[in-house]
Design a protein around this motif. Structure first.
Motif, mmCIF file in Angstrom:
data_model
loop_
_atom_site.group_PDB
_atom_site.id
_atom_site.type_symbol
_atom_site.label_atom_id
_atom_site.label_comp_id
_atom_site.label_asym_id
_atom_site.label_seq_id
_atom_site.Cartn_x
_atom_site.Cartn_y
_atom_site.Cartn_z
ATOM 1 N N TYR A 229 2.953 39.065 24.228
ATOM 2 C CA TYR A 229 1.529 38.847 24.476
ATOM 3 C C TYR A 229 1.323 37.947 25.702
ATOM 4 O O TYR A 229 0.468 38.223 26.550
ATOM 5 C CB TYR A 229 0.851 38.259 23.238
ATOM 6 C CG TYR A 229 -0.628 38.064 23.416
ATOM 7 C CD1 TYR A 229 -1.490 39.159 23.484
ATOM 8 C CD2 TYR A 229 -1.169 36.794 23.542
ATOM 9 C CE1 TYR A 229 -2.850 38.988 23.674
ATOM 10 C CE2 TYR A 229 -2.531 36.617 23.723
ATOM 11 C CZ TYR A 229 -3.371 37.716 23.791
ATOM 12 O OH TYR A 229 -4.721 37.544 23.983
ATOM 13 N N ALA A 230 2.127 36.897 25.802
ATOM 14 C CA ALA A 230 2.011 35.995 26.954
ATOM 15 C C ALA A 230 2.315 36.728 28.257
ATOM 16 O O ALA A 230 1.627 36.530 29.268
ATOM 17 C CB ALA A 230 2.946 34.799 26.791
ATOM 18 N N LEU A 231 3.317 37.583 28.253
ATOM 19 C CA LEU A 231 3.635 38.353 29.448
ATOM 20 C C LEU A 231 2.482 39.288 29.816
ATOM 21 O O LEU A 231 2.110 39.389 30.989
ATOM 22 C CB LEU A 231 4.923 39.155 29.247
ATOM 23 C CG LEU A 231 5.340 40.050 30.413
ATOM 24 C CD1 LEU A 231 5.544 39.235 31.687
ATOM 25 C CD2 LEU A 231 6.609 40.812 30.055
ATOM 26 N N ALA A 232 1.908 39.949 28.813
ATOM 27 C CA ALA A 232 0.767 40.838 29.074
ATOM 28 C C ALA A 232 -0.409 40.055 29.660
ATOM 29 O O ALA A 232 -1.060 40.515 30.607
ATOM 30 C CB ALA A 232 0.358 41.544 27.793
ATOM 31 N N LYS A 233 -0.685 38.876 29.122
ATOM 32 C CA LYS A 233 -1.786 38.051 29.645
ATOM 33 C C LYS A 233 -1.472 37.564 31.066
ATOM 34 O O LYS A 233 -2.377 37.486 31.902
ATOM 35 C CB LYS A 233 -2.072 36.874 28.711
ATOM 36 C CG LYS A 233 -2.634 37.276 27.354
ATOM 37 C CD LYS A 233 -3.916 38.062 27.454
ATOM 38 C CE LYS A 233 -5.106 37.176 27.710
ATOM 39 N NZ LYS A 233 -6.388 37.934 27.729
ATOM 40 N N LEU A 234 -0.221 37.228 31.335
ATOM 41 C CA LEU A 234 0.161 36.823 32.683
ATOM 42 C C LEU A 234 -0.071 37.968 33.669
ATOM 43 O O LEU A 234 -0.652 37.763 34.743
ATOM 44 C CB LEU A 234 1.627 36.382 32.723
ATOM 45 C CG LEU A 234 2.174 36.042 34.117
ATOM 46 C CD1 LEU A 234 1.461 34.831 34.704
ATOM 47 C CD2 LEU A 234 3.671 35.818 34.052
ATOM 48 N N LEU A 235 0.382 39.156 33.303
ATOM 49 C CA LEU A 235 0.165 40.311 34.182
ATOM 50 C C LEU A 235 -1.325 40.556 34.397
ATOM 51 O O LEU A 235 -1.759 40.826 35.524
ATOM 52 C CB LEU A 235 0.841 41.552 33.597
ATOM 53 C CG LEU A 235 2.360 41.530 33.620
ATOM 54 C CD1 LEU A 235 2.922 42.677 32.791
ATOM 55 C CD2 LEU A 235 2.884 41.584 35.047
ATOM 56 N N GLU A 236 -2.103 40.424 33.337
ATOM 57 C CA GLU A 236 -3.554 40.590 33.444
ATOM 58 C C GLU A 236 -4.143 39.557 34.402
ATOM 59 O O GLU A 236 -5.001 39.879 35.236
ATOM 60 C CB GLU A 236 -4.184 40.472 32.059
ATOM 61 C CG GLU A 236 -5.677 40.699 32.037
ATOM 62 C CD GLU A 236 -6.230 40.535 30.637
ATOM 63 O OE1 GLU A 236 -6.656 41.545 30.058
ATOM 64 O OE2 GLU A 236 -6.232 39.379 30.124
ATOM 65 N N SER A 237 -3.667 38.320 34.310
ATOM 66 C CA SER A 237 -4.184 37.266 35.189
ATOM 67 C C SER A 237 -3.831 37.517 36.647
ATOM 68 O O SER A 237 -4.479 36.982 37.541
ATOM 69 C CB SER A 237 -3.655 35.892 34.756
ATOM 70 O OG SER A 237 -2.300 35.723 35.145
ATOM 71 N N ARG A 238 -2.807 38.335 36.880
ATOM 72 C CA ARG A 238 -2.378 38.679 38.237
ATOM 73 C C ARG A 238 -3.000 39.985 38.723
ATOM 74 O O ARG A 238 -2.607 40.527 39.748
ATOM 75 C CB ARG A 238 -0.862 38.786 38.304
ATOM 76 C CG ARG A 238 -0.126 37.532 37.893
ATOM 77 C CD ARG A 238 -0.249 36.459 38.976
ATOM 78 N NE ARG A 238 0.156 35.159 38.523
ATOM 79 C CZ ARG A 238 1.364 34.647 38.631
ATOM 80 N NH1 ARG A 238 2.331 35.339 39.156
ATOM 81 N NH2 ARG A 238 1.604 33.434 38.190
#
Length: 170
Positions: free
Chosen positions: A26-35
């Motif tokens: 989930y954290a990786l998905a949110k990081l990608l979303e933030s980018r």
């Protein structure tokens, strides 16, 4: 002569690894979303389904983590089992699959996973290797996605029924 029993570390406890795996996904998905990475569709397998559901707005991360933690606790209460990755099609695996093992996953045209009691997984692995068929035991504590999960289904269904779900936004 067998050596001393292998000590299992905390990384091999399903009740700990499943919430940790979800958190990283989930954290990786949110990081990608933030980018700026914006998917048009989401999919996942096993714990990855929960991360995909959260990203799609189907459930909150808090509800998903609560559900996953209960799933991990329930699975941890089951007897251990094993999983075997096999370089065959699902039709070929089904034709060879011994009673007591489950076809746990079809990961490709010629890549499947069988799952069940460790002694049956070990015997199947030996048979496949003797037949010249590529296979590899997976490092798991339990026979995920197999009939060995059936004793916990009612309790897990009850927990899942308490979650508030929404229509997916993706």
């Amino acid at each position: 002569m067998a050596g001393p029993p292998r000590r299992r570390g905390p990384h091999e406890r399903t009740d700990r690894t499943q919430p940790a795996l979800f958190s990283v996904e989930y954290a990786l998905a949110k990081l990608l979303e933030s980018r700026g990475v914006r998917p048009t569709a989401l999919a996942g397998h096993s714990i990855g389904e929960y991360a995909a559901a959260c990203m799609a707005g189907v459930m909150t991360p808090e509800d998903a983590l609560d559900l996953i933690a209960e799933r991990g606790r329930l699975i941890q209460s089951l007897p251990p089992g094993g999983m075997l990755s096999i370089s065959l099609s699902d039709h070929e695996v089904r034709a060879r699959l011994p009673a007591g093992l489950s076809l746990a996953a079809v990961n490709g045209d010629e890549l499947c996973v069988a799952s069940g009691p460790m002694e049956l997984v070990e015997r199947f692995e030996t048979d496949l290797l003797e037949a010249g068929i590529g296979c590899r035991r997976l490092q798991t504590s339990h026979a995920f996605h197999s009939a060995m999960m059936e004793p916990i289904l009612a309790a897990f269904r009850a927990k899942a029924a308490a979650v508030r779900y929404a229509e997916p936004a993706l």
